[in-house]
Motif scaffolding. Structure first.
Motif, PDB file in Angstrom:
ATOM      1  N   LYS A 135     -65.285  -1.761 -29.079  1.00  0.00           N
ATOM      2  CA  LYS A 135     -66.328  -1.012 -29.782  1.00  0.00           C
ATOM      3  C   LYS A 135     -67.469  -0.648 -28.842  1.00  0.00           C
ATOM      4  CE  LYS A 135     -69.207  -1.204 -33.941  1.00  0.00           C
ATOM      5  NZ  LYS A 135     -69.599  -2.033 -35.116  1.00  0.00           N
ATOM      6  N   LYS A 136     -67.854  -1.596 -27.984  1.00  0.00           N
ATOM      7  CA  LYS A 136     -68.948  -1.359 -27.042  1.00  0.00           C
ATOM      8  C   LYS A 136     -68.572  -0.292 -26.026  1.00  0.00           C
ATOM      9  CE  LYS A 136     -72.856  -2.346 -24.903  1.00  0.00           C
ATOM     10  NZ  LYS A 136     -74.174  -2.053 -25.513  1.00  0.00           N
ATOM     11  N   VAL A 137     -67.368  -0.386 -25.463  1.00  0.00           N
ATOM     12  CA  VAL A 137     -66.919   0.609 -24.482  1.00  0.00           C
ATOM     13  C   VAL A 137     -66.824   1.986 -25.128  1.00  0.00           C
ATOM     14  CG1 VAL A 137     -64.981   1.326 -23.030  1.00  0.00           C
ATOM     15  CG2 VAL A 137     -65.712  -1.054 -23.037  1.00  0.00           C
ATOM     16  N   GLY A 138     -66.315   2.028 -26.353  1.00  0.00           N
ATOM     17  CA  GLY A 138     -66.204   3.303 -27.052  1.00  0.00           C
ATOM     18  C   GLY A 138     -67.550   3.955 -27.266  1.00  0.00           C
ATOM     19  N   ALA A 139     -68.491   3.175 -27.776  1.00  0.00           N
ATOM     20  CA  ALA A 139     -69.809   3.727 -28.114  1.00  0.00           C
ATOM     21  C   ALA A 139     -70.616   4.136 -26.887  1.00  0.00           C
ATOM     22  CB  ALA A 139     -70.594   2.715 -28.940  1.00  0.00           C
ATOM     23  N   SER A 140     -70.489   3.377 -25.797  1.00  0.00           N
ATOM     24  CA  SER A 140     -71.341   3.619 -24.633  1.00  0.00           C
ATOM     25  C   SER A 140     -70.728   4.534 -23.588  1.00  0.00           C
ATOM     26  CB  SER A 140     -71.715   2.285 -23.970  1.00  0.00           C
ATOM     27  OG  SER A 140     -70.546   1.621 -23.504  1.00  0.00           O
ATOM     28  N   LEU A 141     -69.396   4.563 -23.511  1.00  0.00           N
ATOM     29  CA  LEU A 141     -68.742   5.327 -22.451  1.00  0.00           C
ATOM     30  C   LEU A 141     -67.828   6.439 -22.956  1.00  0.00           C
ATOM     31  CD1 LEU A 141     -67.772   2.417 -20.007  1.00  0.00           C
ATOM     32  CD2 LEU A 141     -69.687   4.010 -19.796  1.00  0.00           C
ATOM     33  N   ILE A 142     -66.926   6.100 -23.878  1.00  0.00           N
ATOM     34  CA  ILE A 142     -65.886   7.059 -24.260  1.00  0.00           C
ATOM     35  C   ILE A 142     -66.407   8.117 -25.222  1.00  0.00           C
ATOM     36  CG2 ILE A 142     -63.598   7.329 -25.291  1.00  0.00           C
ATOM     37  CD1 ILE A 142     -63.011   4.438 -24.414  1.00  0.00           C
ATOM     38  N   ASP A 143     -67.064   7.689 -26.294  1.00  0.00           N
ATOM     39  CA  ASP A 143     -67.530   8.639 -27.310  1.00  0.00           C
ATOM     40  C   ASP A 143     -68.484   9.697 -26.753  1.00  0.00           C
ATOM     41  OD1 ASP A 143     -65.969   7.326 -29.107  1.00  0.00           O
ATOM     42  OD2 ASP A 143     -67.590   6.245 -30.088  1.00  0.00           O
ATOM     43  N   PRO A 144     -69.434   9.334 -25.862  1.00  0.00           N
ATOM     44  CA  PRO A 144     -70.295  10.380 -25.286  1.00  0.00           C
ATOM     45  C   PRO A 144     -69.506  11.403 -24.472  1.00  0.00           C
ATOM     46  CG  PRO A 144     -71.318   8.228 -25.016  1.00  0.00           C
ATOM     47  CD  PRO A 144     -69.910   7.978 -25.510  1.00  0.00           C
ATOM     48  N   GLN A 145     -68.470  10.939 -23.769  1.00  0.00           N
ATOM     49  CA  GLN A 145     -67.642  11.875 -23.004  1.00  0.00           C
ATOM     50  C   GLN A 145     -66.891  12.838 -23.925  1.00  0.00           C
ATOM     51  OE1 GLN A 145     -66.944  12.560 -19.629  1.00  0.00           O
ATOM     52  NE2 GLN A 145     -68.909  11.515 -19.427  1.00  0.00           N
ATOM     53  N   ILE A 146     -66.335  12.294 -24.995  1.00  0.00           N
ATOM     54  CA  ILE A 146     -65.625  13.146 -25.951  1.00  0.00           C
ATOM     55  C   ILE A 146     -66.575  14.158 -26.564  1.00  0.00           C
ATOM     56  CG2 ILE A 146     -64.425  13.169 -28.181  1.00  0.00           C
ATOM     57  CD1 ILE A 146     -63.131  10.527 -27.400  1.00  0.00           C
ATOM     58  N   ALA A 147     -67.754  13.716 -26.939  1.00  0.00           N
ATOM     59  CA  ALA A 147     -68.745  14.622 -27.531  1.00  0.00           C
ATOM     60  C   ALA A 147     -69.104  15.745 -26.560  1.00  0.00           C
ATOM     61  CB  ALA A 147     -69.997  13.849 -27.931  1.00  0.00           C
ATOM     62  N   HIS A 149     -67.162  17.027 -24.184  1.00  0.00           N
ATOM     63  CA  HIS A 149     -66.046  17.961 -24.124  1.00  0.00           C
ATOM     64  C   HIS A 149     -65.973  18.819 -25.387  1.00  0.00           C
ATOM     65  CE1 HIS A 149     -63.982  16.813 -20.386  1.00  0.00           C
ATOM     66  NE2 HIS A 149     -64.414  15.585 -20.640  1.00  0.00           N
ATOM     67  N   LEU A 150     -66.176  18.215 -26.540  1.00  0.00           N
ATOM     68  CA  LEU A 150     -66.153  18.980 -27.789  1.00  0.00           C
ATOM     69  C   LEU A 150     -67.201  20.083 -27.785  1.00  0.00           C
ATOM     70  CD1 LEU A 150     -65.707  16.166 -30.494  1.00  0.00           C
ATOM     71  CD2 LEU A 150     -63.958  17.651 -29.534  1.00  0.00           C
ATOM     72  N   GLY A 151     -68.388  19.748 -27.336  1.00  0.00           N
ATOM     73  CA  GLY A 151     -69.445  20.746 -27.254  1.00  0.00           C
ATOM     74  C   GLY A 151     -69.099  21.866 -26.282  1.00  0.00           C
ATOM     75  N   TYR A 152     -68.441  21.501 -25.201  1.00  0.00           N
ATOM     76  CA  TYR A 152     -68.011  22.473 -24.199  1.00  0.00           C
ATOM     77  C   TYR A 152     -67.001  23.444 -24.784  1.00  0.00           C
ATOM     78  CZ  TYR A 152     -66.039  24.026 -19.684  1.00  0.00           C
ATOM     79  OH  TYR A 152     -65.585  24.758 -18.623  1.00  0.00           O
ATOM     80  N   TRP A 153     -65.995  22.921 -25.500  1.00  0.00           N
ATOM     81  CA  TRP A 153     -64.986  23.793 -26.114  1.00  0.00           C
ATOM     82  C   TRP A 153     -65.635  24.784 -27.082  1.00  0.00           C
ATOM     83  CZ3 TRP A 153     -61.491  19.178 -27.979  1.00  0.00           C
ATOM     84  CH2 TRP A 153     -61.013  18.488 -26.855  1.00  0.00           C
ATOM     85  N   GLU A 154     -66.514  24.262 -27.910  1.00  0.00           N
ATOM     86  CA  GLU A 154     -67.146  25.118 -28.914  1.00  0.00           C
ATOM     87  C   GLU A 154     -67.965  26.228 -28.242  1.00  0.00           C
ATOM     88  OE1 GLU A 154     -68.159  26.273 -32.914  1.00  0.00           O
ATOM     89  OE2 GLU A 154     -66.537  25.104 -32.005  1.00  0.00           O
ATOM     90  N   ALA A 155     -68.696  25.873 -27.196  1.00  0.00           N
ATOM     91  CA  ALA A 155     -69.510  26.859 -26.497  1.00  0.00           C
ATOM     92  C   ALA A 155     -68.647  27.932 -25.840  1.00  0.00           C
ATOM     93  CB  ALA A 155     -70.389  26.178 -25.444  1.00  0.00           C
ATOM     94  N   GLU A 156     -67.528  27.508 -25.247  1.00  0.00           N
ATOM     95  CA  GLU A 156     -66.648  28.469 -24.578  1.00  0.00           C
ATOM     96  C   GLU A 156     -65.984  29.406 -25.575  1.00  0.00           C
ATOM     97  OE1 GLU A 156     -66.058  28.978 -21.141  1.00  0.00           O
ATOM     98  OE2 GLU A 156     -67.920  27.824 -21.158  1.00  0.00           O
TER      99      GLU A 156
END
Length: 221
Positions: A135-147, A149-156
């Protein structure tokens, strides 16, 4: 005849879709994931040492890795118009997204999957600790990276209807799996309308529908 060694709920669905877009005859050899581990069956190692899918056979040629398969098929069947003309801005975007799909986009999504299953596959005694770490790794490292990329796709996709420009290309086929995988966890809806519209467009393509019929159940469609 091209043979596609196809694993259910996997990247190889994109290869079936591409072949349908190309209008090329092919044969599907299906493999099923282990119901508990979700891993590919050992039989795939007889085709390729890593035992992964997709793999295609074309005569004496065996090609693995989705991006490499896409490039091979477009070189072999160049008249489908699924690749922009060389030297154009669209061609540069095409090359970028073709490789980004596996090189960058899938990495955080795969990490999310791995850390999600660590607690349930840990010994019962340490499962609460494993759950906390995941949970800690997800919240601090993985989830921000996914967010990010998601923002990047939407912008493109605000810039153009397709990833390489105004025309559908094989780069969109490559990008389909990251978007489908991410969207299956949290539907894009109103927060990512362009990404949601992209998925709606690709799912409506006749070639995509034919590929689903050939490949069997696919959890991300």
């Amino acid at each position: 005849m091209i043979i596609v060694h196809h694993l259910n709920d996997s990247r190889s669905q994109r290869v079936l879709w591409l072949l349908e877009e190309l209008g090329v005859e092919y044969e599907v050899k299906r493999y099923e994931r282990d119901a508990k581990t979700r891993l590919a069956p050992p039989a795939l190692k007889a085709i390729h040492p890593l035992g992964k899918s997709p793999v295609i056979q074309h005569g004496d040629v065996i090609v693995a890795e989705t991006g490499a398969i896409v490039e091979y098929l477009l070189e072999t069947f160049p008249d489908a118009g699924l690749k922009p003309a060389s030297g154009t801005p669209e061609a540069r975007r095409y090359t970028y997204w073709l490789h980004y799909a596996e090189g960058s986009a899938m990495t955080p999504l795969l990490l999310k999957l791995i850390f999600g299953v660590i607690p349930q596959r840990s010994p019962a005694l340490i499962r609460p600790i494993a759950r906390g770490i995941s949970k800690k790794v997800g919240a601090s490292l993985i989830d921000p990276q996914i967010a990010s990329h998601l923002g990047y796709w939407e912008a493109e996709l605000h810039k153009s209807e397709w990833f390489a420009g105004e025309r559908f290309t094989a780069a969109d086929i490559m990008m389909s799996f990251p978007l489908e995988a991410a969207g299956s966890r949290a539907p894009f809806g109103d927060r990512m309308p362009k990404a949601a519209a992209f998925l709606k467009r690709i799912h409506a393509r006749p070639a995509y529908q034919r590929a689903l019929e050939r490949g069997g159940p696919y959890a991300y469609a």
